[in-house]
Design an enzyme around this catalytic site. Structure first.
Site, PDB file in Angstrom:
ATOM      1  N   LYS A 129      31.466  36.082  41.681  1.00  0.00           N
ATOM      2  CA  LYS A 129      33.097  35.959  42.765  1.00  0.00           C
ATOM      3  C   LYS A 129      31.902  35.727  44.150  1.00  0.00           C
ATOM      4  O   LYS A 129      31.397  35.017  44.018  1.00  0.00           O
ATOM      5  CB  LYS A 129      33.689  37.333  42.572  1.00  0.00           C
ATOM      6  CG  LYS A 129      34.295  37.968  40.832  1.00  0.00           C
ATOM      7  CD  LYS A 129      35.352  36.538  40.362  1.00  0.00           C
ATOM      8  CE  LYS A 129      35.277  36.943  39.902  1.00  0.00           C
ATOM      9  NZ  LYS A 129      35.943  38.097  38.399  1.00  0.00           N
ATOM     10  N   TYR A 142      41.035  45.224  36.837  1.00  0.00           N
ATOM     11  CA  TYR A 142      40.633  44.160  36.006  1.00  0.00           C
ATOM     12  C   TYR A 142      40.604  44.221  34.619  1.00  0.00           C
ATOM     13  O   TYR A 142      40.733  44.849  33.949  1.00  0.00           O
ATOM     14  CB  TYR A 142      39.019  43.399  36.327  1.00  0.00           C
ATOM     15  CG  TYR A 142      39.410  41.979  35.672  1.00  0.00           C
ATOM     16  CD1 TYR A 142      39.153  40.870  36.821  1.00  0.00           C
ATOM     17  CD2 TYR A 142      37.726  41.977  34.704  1.00  0.00           C
ATOM     18  CE1 TYR A 142      38.555  39.617  35.806  1.00  0.00           C
ATOM     19  CE2 TYR A 142      37.621  40.628  33.904  1.00  0.00           C
ATOM     20  CZ  TYR A 142      38.113  39.692  35.135  1.00  0.00           C
ATOM     21  OH  TYR A 142      38.222  38.786  35.071  1.00  0.00           O
ATOM     22  N   ASP A 179      33.523  49.551  40.931  1.00  0.00           N
ATOM     23  CA  ASP A 179      33.445  47.852  41.053  1.00  0.00           C
ATOM     24  C   ASP A 179      33.657  47.632  41.709  1.00  0.00           C
ATOM     25  O   ASP A 179      34.662  47.455  42.644  1.00  0.00           O
ATOM     26  CB  ASP A 179      34.698  47.341  39.267  1.00  0.00           C
ATOM     27  CG  ASP A 179      34.665  46.103  39.116  1.00  0.00           C
ATOM     28  OD1 ASP A 179      34.482  45.177  40.826  1.00  0.00           O
ATOM     29  OD2 ASP A 179      34.456  45.685  38.106  1.00  0.00           O
ATOM     30  N   ARG A 221      13.687  37.900  28.505  1.00  0.00           N
ATOM     31  CA  ARG A 221      14.862  39.095  27.641  1.00  0.00           C
ATOM     32  C   ARG A 221      14.678  40.539  28.713  1.00  0.00           C
ATOM     33  O   ARG A 221      15.296  40.883  29.249  1.00  0.00           O
ATOM     34  CB  ARG A 221      15.346  38.810  26.809  1.00  0.00           C
ATOM     35  CG  ARG A 221      16.082  40.197  26.134  1.00  0.00           C
ATOM     36  CD  ARG A 221      16.899  39.725  24.838  1.00  0.00           C
ATOM     37  NE  ARG A 221      15.778  39.026  23.807  1.00  0.00           N
ATOM     38  CZ  ARG A 221      15.508  40.021  22.685  1.00  0.00           C
ATOM     39  NH1 ARG A 221      14.815  40.843  23.623  1.00  0.00           N
ATOM     40  NH2 ARG A 221      14.833  39.564  22.340  1.00  0.00           N
TER      41      ARG A 221
HETATM   42  C1  PLP Z   1      35.589  38.986  37.734  1.00  0.00           C
HETATM   43  C2  PLP Z   1      36.063  40.065  38.130  1.00  0.00           C
HETATM   44  C3  PLP Z   1      35.187  41.143  36.736  1.00  0.00           C
HETATM   45  C4  PLP Z   1      34.606  39.949  35.402  1.00  0.00           C
HETATM   46  O1  PLP Z   1      33.792  39.628  35.689  1.00  0.00           O
HETATM   47  P1  PLP Z   1      32.964  37.908  34.846  1.00  0.00           P
HETATM   48  O2  PLP Z   1      32.130  38.157  35.478  1.00  0.00           O
HETATM   49  O3  PLP Z   1      34.096  36.930  34.952  1.00  0.00           O
HETATM   50  O4  PLP Z   1      33.063  38.249  33.412  1.00  0.00           O
HETATM   51  C5  PLP Z   1      35.203  42.387  36.557  1.00  0.00           C
HETATM   52  N1  PLP Z   1      35.785  42.874  38.089  1.00  0.00           N
HETATM   53  C6  PLP Z   1      36.211  42.440  39.266  1.00  0.00           C
HETATM   54  C7  PLP Z   1      37.387  43.470  39.869  1.00  0.00           C
HETATM   55  C8  PLP Z   1      36.772  41.140  38.535  1.00  0.00           C
HETATM   56  O5  PLP Z   1      36.849  40.151  39.749  1.00  0.00           O
END
Ligand code: PLP
Length: 376
Positions: A199, A102, A174, A50
């Site tokens: 992603k 998001y 982000d 962890r």
């Molecule tokens: C998918 C996404 C998230 C969240 O990510 P997860 O891995 O699904 O928790 C945050 N910001 C953006 C722009 C995303 O496309």
């Protein structure tokens, strides 16, 4: 070693030779705990998974290098990373977030930001005057997303960073849609970068992970590390191993997916069934000039609007044979979705809008597939 290109480091930091065996791929270290020296210190630097783990460290070091930051901190998902980011803001302060961020991020901000004692305010991050008006001395953190989902709007990172600096607020970006291959927010003055590695970084629609990257050492990074250690929403070593494997090919996947996306976007822009294509690489896009200043390419995710309206848009997403109707983005397979159905009825998403994330299929096959779905 300095001066190496990120393509090289993506391979070599993510996939170091296994010191114990000489294996040219890193070992998967599933151990939850490591031998101590009897006084609490790990003999080889690792104590408990962890806290730290070799596979997680490989991922964190690679992403820190790709972004040009000081350190990256890995989490079990992008949402867990966003949650951790909020903990870097002191209770009693205000957080400004981009209005079309998001949806999962908004859920975290609205539900848990308040419980953390933060006042969350939304502003249009693509409008510098609106941001200037929103960023007051009470603001400790500004959290923007660019390009945005699903309208692919572009926020001026350097412009917002300058306003943040004046107000003494940290700027977090982000960078999930662009990845450091297309956009490196630290070069434009951001302090923190957040990723959903689920992603493009993971890239194969087969893992969930997230990261926060800090440009420099300091209280924000300490708070995020502390939450990783004790909040415990960490990615398993198996996931980190897979992610490390994926990061090695991120630059080449990104370049090819972007090139494919540009071809598909240009073909759709000429299609009689489509009223508008929202891709930052097209000169017709309102954010095109800004995107070309702060990004190396408009990206592999874009949206388009179907002339015949909502029902026809939904039918199109179901009539494709290669493009798979599913949410998410950034994988080697093209994903398509009717975005308003995903966002809910209260969303600002136009009802005739389809979002598409272009993969590694041949663009001519994708264009043919979309054409047959649009002209049935
Ligand atoms: C998918 C996404 C998230 C969240 O990510 P997860 O891995 O699904 O928790 C945050 N910001 C953006 C722009 C995303 O496309």
């Amino acid at each position: 070693m300095t001066g190496r290109r990120i393509e090289t480091d993506a391979v070599h930091i993510a996939r170091p030779v296994d010191a114990a065996t000489g294996g040219v791929a890193p070992a998967l270290v599933r151990a939850s705990t490591f031998l101590h020296d009897g006084q609490g210190a790990g003999i080889q630097g690792f104590g408990y998974t962890r806290y730290d783990n070799p596979n997680r460290q490989q991922v964190e070091r690679t992403v820190a290098r790709l972004e040009g930051g000081h350190e990256a901190v890995a989490f079990a998902s992008g949402n867990a990373a966003s949650f951790a980011l909020l903990l870097s803001a002191a209770p009693g302060t205000r957080v400004i977030a981009s209005r079309d961020s998001y949806r999962g991020t908004q859920m975290v901000l609205d539900t848990y930001g308040t419980r953390m004692g933060l006042e969350v305010v939304y502003a249009d991050a693509t409008d510098l005057d609106a941001m200037r008006a929103a960023i007051t001395p009470e603001v400790s953190l500004v959290y923007v997303e660019t390009p945005t989902n699903p309208l692919i709007r572009i926020a001026d990172i350097a412009g917002i960073a300058a306003i943040c600096r004046e107000a003494g607020a940290l700027l977090a970006v982000d960078n999930t849609f662009a990845t450091p291959i297309l956009q490196r927010p630290f070069e434009h003055g951001a302090d923190l970068v957040v990723h959903s590695a689920t992603k493009f970084m993971g890239g194969h629609s087969d893992l969930l992970a997230g990261l926060v990257v800090a440009r420099e050492a300091g209280a924000a990074l300490d708070a995020i590390r502390h939450w990783q250690k004790y909040g415990g929403a960490v990615p398993a070593p198996d996931v980190c191993w897979l992610l490390g494997r994926s990061l090695a090919t991120l630059p080449v996947r990104m370049h090819q997916q972007c090139a494919n996306a540009m071809q598909v976007a240009e073909a759709l822009a000429e299609h009689p069934a489509i009223s508008e294509v929202l891709h930052a690489g097209l000169p017709s896009h309102p954010g095109h000039a800004l995107a070309m200043r702060q990004m190396s390419h408009g990206g592999a995710v874009f949206s388009f609007r179907v002339r015949a309206g909502r029902e026809a848009a939904i039918a199109t997403t179901l009539a494709t044979q290669l493009c798979r109707c599913a949410t998410s983005l950034g994988g080697v397979e093209t994903l398509i979705e009717h975005r308003q159905s995903q966002d809910g009825v209260d969303s600002n998403t136009p009802p005739d809008l389809i979002r598409i994330s272009i993969g590694l299929e041949h663009p001519a096959d994708l264009i043919a597939d979309l054409d047959q779905a649009l002209t049935r």
